[in-house]
Design a protein around this motif. Structure first.
Motif, PDB file in Angstrom:
ATOM      1  N   PHE A   1       0.658   5.122  21.583  1.00 30.05           N
ATOM      2  CA  PHE A   1       0.502   6.454  20.870  1.00 30.05           C
ATOM      3  C   PHE A   1       1.792   6.599  20.349  1.00 30.05           C
ATOM      4  O   PHE A   1       1.915   7.358  19.722  1.00 30.05           O
ATOM      5  N   GLU A   2       3.048   6.462  21.079  1.00 31.79           N
ATOM      6  CA  GLU A   2       4.186   6.786  20.739  1.00 31.79           C
ATOM      7  C   GLU A   2       4.979   6.255  19.766  1.00 31.79           C
ATOM      8  O   GLU A   2       5.641   6.845  18.710  1.00 31.79           O
ATOM      9  N   LYS A   3       4.736   5.002  19.502  1.00 32.19           N
ATOM     10  CA  LYS A   3       5.341   4.076  18.261  1.00 32.19           C
ATOM     11  C   LYS A   3       4.303   3.292  17.522  1.00 32.19           C
ATOM     12  O   LYS A   3       4.454   3.314  16.226  1.00 32.19           O
ATOM     13  N   VAL A   4       3.274   2.655  18.022  1.00 32.41           N
ATOM     14  CA  VAL A   4       2.410   1.800  17.099  1.00 32.41           C
ATOM     15  C   VAL A   4       1.579   3.048  16.181  1.00 32.41           C
ATOM     16  O   VAL A   4       1.505   2.762  15.083  1.00 32.41           O
ATOM     17  N   VAL A   5       1.113   4.007  16.650  1.00 30.41           N
ATOM     18  CA  VAL A   5       0.517   4.952  15.945  1.00 30.41           C
ATOM     19  C   VAL A   5       0.867   5.777  14.902  1.00 30.41           C
ATOM     20  O   VAL A   5       0.664   5.604  13.610  1.00 30.41           O
ATOM     21  N   PRO A   6       2.122   6.362  15.239  1.00 27.39           N
ATOM     22  CA  PRO A   6       3.119   6.918  14.013  1.00 27.39           C
ATOM     23  C   PRO A   6       3.650   5.724  13.069  1.00 27.39           C
ATOM     24  O   PRO A   6       3.320   6.008  11.886  1.00 27.39           O
ATOM     25  N   ALA A   7       3.734   4.519  13.700  1.00 29.31           N
ATOM     26  CA  ALA A   7       4.303   3.481  12.520  1.00 29.31           C
ATOM     27  C   ALA A   7       3.233   3.105  11.583  1.00 29.31           C
ATOM     28  O   ALA A   7       3.277   2.820  10.486  1.00 29.31           O
ATOM     29  N   SER A   8       2.031   2.931  12.312  1.00 26.60           N
ATOM     30  CA  SER A   8       0.995   2.549  11.416  1.00 26.60           C
ATOM     31  C   SER A   8       0.458   3.602  10.599  1.00 26.60           C
ATOM     32  O   SER A   8       0.061   3.554   9.159  1.00 26.60           O
ATOM     33  N   LEU A   9       0.618   5.138  10.735  1.00 28.05           N
ATOM     34  CA  LEU A   9       0.394   6.019   9.725  1.00 28.05           C
ATOM     35  C   LEU A   9       1.196   5.941   8.770  1.00 28.05           C
ATOM     36  O   LEU A   9       0.918   6.100   7.618  1.00 28.05           O
ATOM     37  N   VAL A  10       2.510   5.846   9.101  1.00 27.44           N
ATOM     38  CA  VAL A  10       3.722   5.932   8.067  1.00 27.44           C
ATOM     39  C   VAL A  10       3.341   4.536   7.038  1.00 27.44           C
ATOM     40  O   VAL A  10       3.138   4.869   5.655  1.00 27.44           O
ATOM     41  N   PHE A  11       3.108   3.438   7.691  1.00 30.65           N
ATOM     42  CA  PHE A  11       2.924   2.371   7.002  1.00 30.65           C
ATOM     43  C   PHE A  11       1.595   2.543   6.109  1.00 30.65           C
ATOM     44  O   PHE A  11       1.768   2.205   4.767  1.00 30.65           O
ATOM     45  N   MET A  12       0.522   2.944   6.386  1.00 26.87           N
ATOM     46  CA  MET A  12      -0.732   3.335   5.642  1.00 26.87           C
ATOM     47  C   MET A  12      -0.337   4.274   4.704  1.00 26.87           C
ATOM     48  O   MET A  12      -0.869   3.953   3.289  1.00 26.87           O
ATOM     49  N   GLY A  13       0.412   5.237   4.902  1.00 27.61           N
ATOM     50  CA  GLY A  13       0.649   6.279   3.677  1.00 27.61           C
ATOM     51  C   GLY A  13       1.455   5.472   2.659  1.00 27.61           C
ATOM     52  O   GLY A  13       1.069   5.728   1.448  1.00 27.61           O
ATOM     53  N   LEU A  14       2.427   4.740   3.000  1.00 32.40           N
ATOM     54  CA  LEU A  14       3.165   3.844   1.983  1.00 32.40           C
ATOM     55  C   LEU A  14       1.991   3.176   1.415  1.00 32.40           C
ATOM     56  O   LEU A  14       2.299   3.039  -0.170  1.00 32.40           O
ATOM     57  N   VAL A  15       1.323   2.346   1.953  1.00 32.21           N
ATOM     58  CA  VAL A  15       0.397   1.539   1.263  1.00 32.21           C
ATOM     59  C   VAL A  15      -0.397   2.207   0.232  1.00 32.21           C
ATOM     60  O   VAL A  15      -0.782   1.970  -0.892  1.00 32.21           O
ATOM     61  N   MET A  16      -0.842   3.459   0.644  1.00 27.68           N
ATOM     62  CA  MET A  16      -1.773   4.492   0.162  1.00 27.68           C
ATOM     63  C   MET A  16      -1.082   4.753  -1.352  1.00 27.68           C
ATOM     64  O   MET A  16      -1.559   4.714  -2.667  1.00 27.68           O
ATOM     65  N   LEU A  17       0.399   5.160  -1.138  1.00 28.03           N
ATOM     66  CA  LEU A  17       0.966   5.538  -2.355  1.00 28.03           C
ATOM     67  C   LEU A  17       1.072   4.458  -3.081  1.00 28.03           C
ATOM     68  O   LEU A  17       1.015   4.562  -4.653  1.00 28.03           O
ATOM     69  N   GLY A  18       1.200   3.230  -2.745  1.00 28.20           N
ATOM     70  CA  GLY A  18       1.424   1.826  -3.659  1.00 28.20           C
ATOM     71  C   GLY A  18       0.187   1.711  -4.436  1.00 28.20           C
ATOM     72  O   GLY A  18       0.269   1.478  -5.481  1.00 28.20           O
ATOM     73  N   LEU A  19      -1.045   1.738  -3.693  1.00 25.28           N
ATOM     74  CA  LEU A  19      -2.311   1.969  -4.631  1.00 25.28           C
ATOM     75  C   LEU A  19      -2.551   2.985  -5.611  1.00 25.28           C
ATOM     76  O   LEU A  19      -3.201   2.636  -6.419  1.00 25.28           O
ATOM     77  N   ILE A  20      -1.955   4.104  -5.041  1.00 23.79           N
ATOM     78  CA  ILE A  20      -2.046   5.266  -6.108  1.00 23.79           C
ATOM     79  C   ILE A  20      -1.656   4.815  -7.483  1.00 23.79           C
ATOM     80  O   ILE A  20      -1.617   5.095  -8.597  1.00 23.79           O
ATOM     81  N   ILE A  21       0.011   4.524  -7.199  1.00 22.75           N
ATOM     82  CA  ILE A  21       0.877   3.994  -8.279  1.00 22.75           C
ATOM     83  C   ILE A  21       0.080   2.742  -9.112  1.00 22.75           C
ATOM     84  O   ILE A  21       0.315   3.100 -10.336  1.00 22.75           O
ATOM     85  N   PHE A  22      -0.341   2.028  -8.380  1.00 28.60           N
ATOM     86  CA  PHE A  22      -1.082   1.101  -9.259  1.00 28.60           C
ATOM     87  C   PHE A  22      -2.175   1.276 -10.087  1.00 28.60           C
ATOM     88  O   PHE A  22      -2.266   0.963 -11.324  1.00 28.60           O
ATOM     89  N   ALA A  23      -3.007   2.280  -9.534  1.00 34.24           N
ATOM     90  CA  ALA A  23      -4.265   2.928 -10.337  1.00 34.24           C
ATOM     91  C   ALA A  23      -3.864   3.522 -11.173  1.00 34.24           C
ATOM     92  O   ALA A  23      -4.369   3.713 -12.394  1.00 34.24           O
ATOM     93  N   ALA A  24      -2.735   4.367 -11.068  1.00 36.28           N
ATOM     94  CA  ALA A  24      -2.189   5.299 -12.001  1.00 36.28           C
ATOM     95  C   ALA A  24      -1.423   4.399 -13.262  1.00 36.28           C
ATOM     96  O   ALA A  24      -1.631   4.644 -14.422  1.00 36.28           O
ATOM     97  N   GLY A  25      -0.960   3.219 -12.928  1.00 34.05           N
ATOM     98  CA  GLY A  25      -0.594   2.392 -13.751  1.00 34.05           C
ATOM     99  C   GLY A  25      -1.459   1.775 -14.738  1.00 34.05           C
ATOM    100  O   GLY A  25      -1.285   1.579 -15.895  1.00 34.05           O
ATOM    101  N   VAL A  26      -2.609   1.601 -14.145  1.00 33.69           N
ATOM    102  CA  VAL A  26      -3.730   1.110 -14.870  1.00 33.69           C
ATOM    103  C   VAL A  26      -4.218   2.152 -15.797  1.00 33.69           C
ATOM    104  O   VAL A  26      -4.488   1.783 -17.137  1.00 33.69           O
ATOM    105  N   LEU A  27      -4.339   3.502 -15.287  1.00 33.35           N
ATOM    106  CA  LEU A  27      -5.052   4.552 -15.952  1.00 33.35           C
ATOM    107  C   LEU A  27      -3.935   4.732 -17.460  1.00 33.35           C
ATOM    108  O   LEU A  27      -4.524   5.081 -18.574  1.00 33.35           O
ATOM    109  N   LEU A  28      -2.707   4.644 -17.005  1.00 33.50           N
ATOM    110  CA  LEU A  28      -1.832   4.865 -18.277  1.00 33.50           C
ATOM    111  C   LEU A  28      -1.430   3.717 -19.204  1.00 33.50           C
ATOM    112  O   LEU A  28      -0.611   3.779 -20.115  1.00 33.50           O
ATOM    113  N   GLY A  29      -1.974   2.543 -18.681  1.00 34.24           N
ATOM    114  CA  GLY A  29      -1.945   1.513 -19.569  1.00 34.24           C
ATOM    115  C   GLY A  29      -0.723   0.496 -19.126  1.00 34.24           C
ATOM    116  O   GLY A  29      -0.344  -0.462 -20.126  1.00 34.24           O
ATOM    117  N   PHE A  30       0.008   0.717 -18.087  1.00 33.13           N
ATOM    118  CA  PHE A  30       1.233   0.057 -17.721  1.00 33.13           C
ATOM    119  C   PHE A  30       0.846  -1.125 -17.287  1.00 33.13           C
ATOM    120  O   PHE A  30       1.616  -2.469 -17.404  1.00 33.13           O
TER     121      PHE A  30
END
Lengths: 49, 273
Positions: A17-46
């Protein structure tokens, strides 16, 4: 949902709970951002399919 | 029948159990988030079933269900359920209206696309996610071996493209990123935020883990879909199956009663009960 004063607590000094959970939350947040950027890239035609 | 033929059926089965479980909670509790989750899960299940079917045979209405429910709408409806749980403000009802109108519009656009489907390109040798889109070839880029190509005028230019089921410029494809970005932010972002709130308060460890599982499950399918679009479609079905398992496990864990729960009201975000 309701809960009581004496609701369950995280175990103290838990590595999971002290290390694994926060690290996984940060990691998943970053992956989510990456996927959002990817989807936005598709939307904008990049990124083409 | 290969493993890739069986996996979508397993995902469908899990989503069916999951959907029934969530909708039963809606019937008992009449809370809107259960309804939206239930609809989103039913869409996910319909998408999985359509994928399983299209691995065996072609049917254009199954393809309709696969694209509309499986590729376009399900994440947004699932995520909207999470929004209803986390934000109890009137503007959420406005977003609900936009989601419903947007979904109906996407359905209308998909209906418009149906007579134009390039059904001749369909093959059961490839997963449907790898053959639905028509892809313009860049200068110097060659088509994959065995791919059917077309030379046509697109946006005022003559282009060569690898043919897909949906022709170039099909408007419904433009709607998909909107739904998926919204679904990603609300479903994954909502689960991460909820896990963080419980974690920060150092309470209800089951819901911390539950929300981590839900976020991981939702991210997994998003990641597998992205890989598919980049040409690595072999991971999609296994990704879908694990996504269904993780989200269902998360839901069950969040719903599990804790020994000290009940009595005094305290808002509990992103719980599943």
């Amino acid at each position: 949902m309701t809960e009581k004063n004496g609701k369950s607590h995280m175990p103290k000094d838990s590595f999971f709970f002290e290390k694994v959970v926060p690290a996984s939350l940060v990691f998943m947040g970053l992956v989510m951002l990456g996927l959002i950027i990817f989807a936005a890239g598709v939307l904008l035609g990049f990124i083409k399919f | 029948m290969s493993v890739n033929h069986v996996l979508p059926f397993l995902s469908t089965l899990i989503m069916l159990v999951f959907t029934v479980s969530v909708l039963r909670r809606y019937i008992v509790r009449r809370q809107a988030h259960f309804l939206f989750w239930g609809i989103g899960l039913a869409m996910f299940g319909a998408g999985s079933f359509a994928e399983a079917y299209l691995a065996l045979a072609w049917n254009k209405w199954i393809f309709f269900a696969w694209y509309l429910f499986g590729a376009a709408l399900n994440a947004a409806w699932l995520g909207h359920g999470t929004l209803y749980l986390l934000v109890r403000r009137k503007w959420v009802n406005v977003v609900t209206g936009i989601l419903i109108v947007g979904s109906l519009f996407a359905g209308y656009l998909m209906l418009q696309a149906m007579p134009k489907l390039d059904e001749a390109v369909f093959t059961i040798d490839k997963i449907v996610s790898e053959q639905y889109g028509t892809k313009v070839l860049e200068e110097g880029e060659s088509a994959p071996a065995g791919a059917l190509t077309i030379t046509t005028t697109y946006r005022g230019e003559e282009v060569t493209a690898v043919r897909g089921l949906l022709p170039l410029g099909t408007p419904v494809r433009l709607t998909t990123p909107f739904f998926n970005i919204y679904g990603l932010i609300t479903l994954v972002g909502g689960a991460i935020y909820s896990a963080f709130l419980f974690w920060r308060k150092r309470v209800m460890p089951n819901r911390v883990i539950a929300n981590v599982l839900i976020a991981a499950g939702a991210l997994l399918i998003g990641f597998a879909s992205t890989l598919t679009r980049l040409g690595y479609g072999e991971y999609l079905y296994v990704g879908e199956l694990f996504s269904a398992i993780l989200m269902y496990a998360g839901f069950q864990l969040a719903a599990k009663p804790q020994p000290h729960e009940m009595i005094e009201s305290v808002p509990a975000p992103a719980s599943a009960d």
